[in-house]
Design a protein around this motif. Structure first.
Motif, PDB file in Angstrom:
ATOM      1  N   LEU A  82      32.901 -38.425 -43.344  1.00 28.57           N
ATOM      2  CA  LEU A  82      31.650 -38.040 -42.689  1.00 28.57           C
ATOM      3  C   LEU A  82      31.925 -36.761 -41.921  1.00 28.57           C
ATOM      4  O   LEU A  82      32.791 -36.728 -41.040  1.00 28.57           O
ATOM      5  N   LEU A  83      31.193 -35.713 -42.274  1.00 29.46           N
ATOM      6  CA  LEU A  83      31.337 -34.418 -41.601  1.00 29.46           C
ATOM      7  C   LEU A  83      30.139 -34.226 -40.691  1.00 29.46           C
ATOM      8  O   LEU A  83      29.001 -34.093 -41.157  1.00 29.46           O
ATOM      9  N   VAL A  84      30.376 -34.236 -39.395  1.00 28.26           N
ATOM     10  CA  VAL A  84      29.318 -34.079 -38.394  1.00 28.26           C
ATOM     11  C   VAL A  84      29.446 -32.661 -37.852  1.00 28.26           C
ATOM     12  O   VAL A  84      30.404 -32.335 -37.147  1.00 28.26           O
ATOM     13  N   ALA A  85      28.487 -31.806 -38.201  1.00 29.63           N
ATOM     14  CA  ALA A  85      28.651 -30.371 -37.952  1.00 29.63           C
ATOM     15  C   ALA A  85      27.340 -29.735 -37.538  1.00 29.63           C
ATOM     16  O   ALA A  85      26.265 -30.250 -37.849  1.00 29.63           O
ATOM     17  N   PRO A  86      27.401 -28.586 -36.833  1.00 27.75           N
ATOM     18  CA  PRO A  86      26.162 -27.846 -36.547  1.00 27.75           C
ATOM     19  C   PRO A  86      25.500 -27.393 -37.847  1.00 27.75           C
ATOM     20  O   PRO A  86      26.173 -27.178 -38.858  1.00 27.75           O
ATOM     21  N   VAL A 106      27.398 -35.151 -45.170  1.00 30.23           N
ATOM     22  CA  VAL A 106      27.267 -34.191 -44.070  1.00 30.23           C
ATOM     23  C   VAL A 106      26.107 -34.596 -43.173  1.00 30.23           C
ATOM     24  O   VAL A 106      25.001 -34.865 -43.660  1.00 30.23           O
ATOM     25  N   HIS A 107      26.366 -34.630 -41.874  1.00 30.80           N
ATOM     26  CA  HIS A 107      25.294 -34.829 -40.887  1.00 30.80           C
ATOM     27  C   HIS A 107      25.182 -33.560 -40.052  1.00 30.80           C
ATOM     28  O   HIS A 107      26.005 -33.323 -39.164  1.00 30.80           O
ATOM     29  N   THR A 152      22.634 -36.987 -29.919  1.00 26.20           N
ATOM     30  CA  THR A 152      23.643 -38.041 -29.862  1.00 26.20           C
ATOM     31  C   THR A 152      23.176 -39.282 -30.609  1.00 26.20           C
ATOM     32  O   THR A 152      23.936 -39.878 -31.396  1.00 26.20           O
ATOM     33  N   ALA A 153      21.929 -39.674 -30.393  1.00 27.11           N
ATOM     34  CA  ALA A 153      21.399 -40.869 -31.067  1.00 27.11           C
ATOM     35  C   ALA A 153      21.429 -40.691 -32.583  1.00 27.11           C
ATOM     36  O   ALA A 153      21.794 -41.614 -33.330  1.00 27.11           O
ATOM     37  N   ARG A 154      21.061 -39.501 -33.055  1.00 23.87           N
ATOM     38  CA  ARG A 154      21.095 -39.245 -34.501  1.00 23.87           C
ATOM     39  C   ARG A 154      22.522 -39.326 -35.039  1.00 23.87           C
ATOM     40  O   ARG A 154      22.773 -39.897 -36.113  1.00 23.87           O
ATOM     41  N   ALA A 155      23.464 -38.742 -34.320  1.00 26.56           N
ATOM     42  CA  ALA A 155      24.850 -38.727 -34.782  1.00 26.56           C
ATOM     43  C   ALA A 155      25.453 -40.131 -34.765  1.00 26.56           C
ATOM     44  O   ALA A 155      26.212 -40.504 -35.667  1.00 26.56           O
ATOM     45  N   VAL A 156      25.129 -40.914 -33.760  1.00 26.69           N
ATOM     46  CA  VAL A 156      25.602 -42.304 -33.700  1.00 26.69           C
ATOM     47  C   VAL A 156      25.084 -43.082 -34.905  1.00 26.69           C
ATOM     48  O   VAL A 156      25.825 -43.838 -35.553  1.00 26.69           O
ATOM     49  N   ALA A 157      23.810 -42.896 -35.226  1.00 29.33           N
ATOM     50  CA  ALA A 157      23.224 -43.575 -36.391  1.00 29.33           C
ATOM     51  C   ALA A 157      23.940 -43.176 -37.677  1.00 29.33           C
ATOM     52  O   ALA A 157      24.183 -44.008 -38.564  1.00 29.33           O
TER      53      ALA A 157
END
Length: 336
Positions: free
Chosen positions: A7-11, A33-34, A72-77
């Motif tokens: 899972l890549l969490v990136a701008p 990708v998120h 934050t809520a979106r990334a946690v999900a």
């Protein structure tokens, strides 16, 4: 290395998350990708302006606090839905404590990738020191993190050789990027010296929408154009006389350092220490003063063959050593 679910969490910024994901997929990893700060629709953009940016402009922190909660809520999900083997967080300083708690609780291998300097970010120190592995483009930050006994490694920025583009030939020296005072001064100096220049980006553009987006009344006295997608930016730098890369007081080398020569453009850079990655005078041109920049720019305008030879050598070096594919082994070692 064993293939992983990542899972890549990136701008969302210029799609660099997709470039990183593409490089990881090409060696066999399964990547989702998120883009944590993406405003996908016009309505999303307007809401962000009104609910987040406007309060900050008026001196209130409520807008940024609301933005952090939403992102934050979106990334946690995204973390809870993906069940990854590895979570790579790019930058992430606008994500709150609940995100990092979710990452820790996931049991996944972790990597925090900083392609900006810590001095320009808003990381809570407790979050930073609790990260099991960090990579950064900044040698200074890597040294400082290592001094604090954190696991840290240096990873250079890169060029995405898979982005398609068409060179847009012009007789201009171009700059693509954010407007800082030093960059405005340099481009104004070139313009007044008679060098054909053009700056691209919403901070430079005189378009009414861009003025609204950037909360300003005036535009700099430099020929300008609006924001362009990354592929178009590559085409612009590939076809221009030369492209300016001004770091001002930055430590690591920005994406543009690799993208200008990677696209086939002639890079004019203000960092003599670029000799760590390119050969000055052979693959890029280095300037130490406004006068030297004007002189090099005039020569590039007058002798396109000379400029093209340097650009071609810079492109060969980039494709051989400085694509995102070349960075993957460092990332794999860091999260392993």
């Amino acid at each position: 290395m064993t293939a992983r679910r990542i899972l890549l969490v990136a701008p969302a910024f210029h799609g660099y998350g997709d470039s990183i994901a593409g490089a990881l997929r090409r060696v066999g990893h399964e990547v989702s990708v998120h883009p944590y700060d993406l405003n996908a629709t016009t309505g999303d953009k307007l809401r962000s302006k009104v609910l987040h940016e406007l309060p900050s402009r008026l001196g209130s922190t409520l807008g940024e606090q609301a933005r952090m909660r939403t992102l934050t809520a979106r990334a946690v999900a995204a973390v809870r839905a993906s069940r990854p083997d590895v979570i790579v967080t790019v930058k992430g300083d606008v994500l709150g404590t609940h995100y990092w708690e979710a990452v820790d609780a996931s049991g996944a291998h972790q990597l925090l990738w900083l392609y900006d300097e810590l001095s320009r970010m808003e990381f809570d120190d407790e979050i930073l020191i609790s990260r099991p592995s960090i990579v950064s483009y900044s040698p200074h930050d890597v040294a400082e993190l290592s001094r604090r006994r954190l696991r840290a490694a240096h990873v250079l920025d890169a060029f995405d050789h898979t982005v398609t583009f068409t060179p847009i030939r012009s007789n201009e020296l171009v700059f693509v990027g954010a407007r800082y005072a030093d960059r405005e001064r340099i481009l104004t100096t070139l313009h007044r010296a008679g060098v054909p220049v053009r700056a691209y980006g919403r901070d430079w553009s005189s378009h009414p929408i861009d003025r609204l987006r950037t909360w300003r009344l005036r535009s700099p006295q430099v020929p300008s154009a609006r924001d362009v997608p990354r592929g178009t930016a590559y085409g612009i730098t590939a076809g221009a006389v030369a492209a300016l890369n001004s770091h001002t007081d930055q430590d690591g080398f920005t994406m543009r350092t690799y993208e200008i020569p990677g696209s086939g453009g002639l890079q004019l850079i203000d960092r003599p220490d670029v000799d760590q990655i390119y050969a000055p005078g052979e693959e890029v041109l280095v300037f130490a003063s406004d006068e030297e920049l004007v002189e090099l720019s005039r020569r590039a305008c007058a002798d396109r063959a000379w400029a093209t030879q340097i650009a071609e050598r810079g492109q060969r070096r980039t494709l051989a050593e400085h694509t995102f594919d070349h960075r993957v082994p460092v990332l794999e070692a860091a999260w392993g």
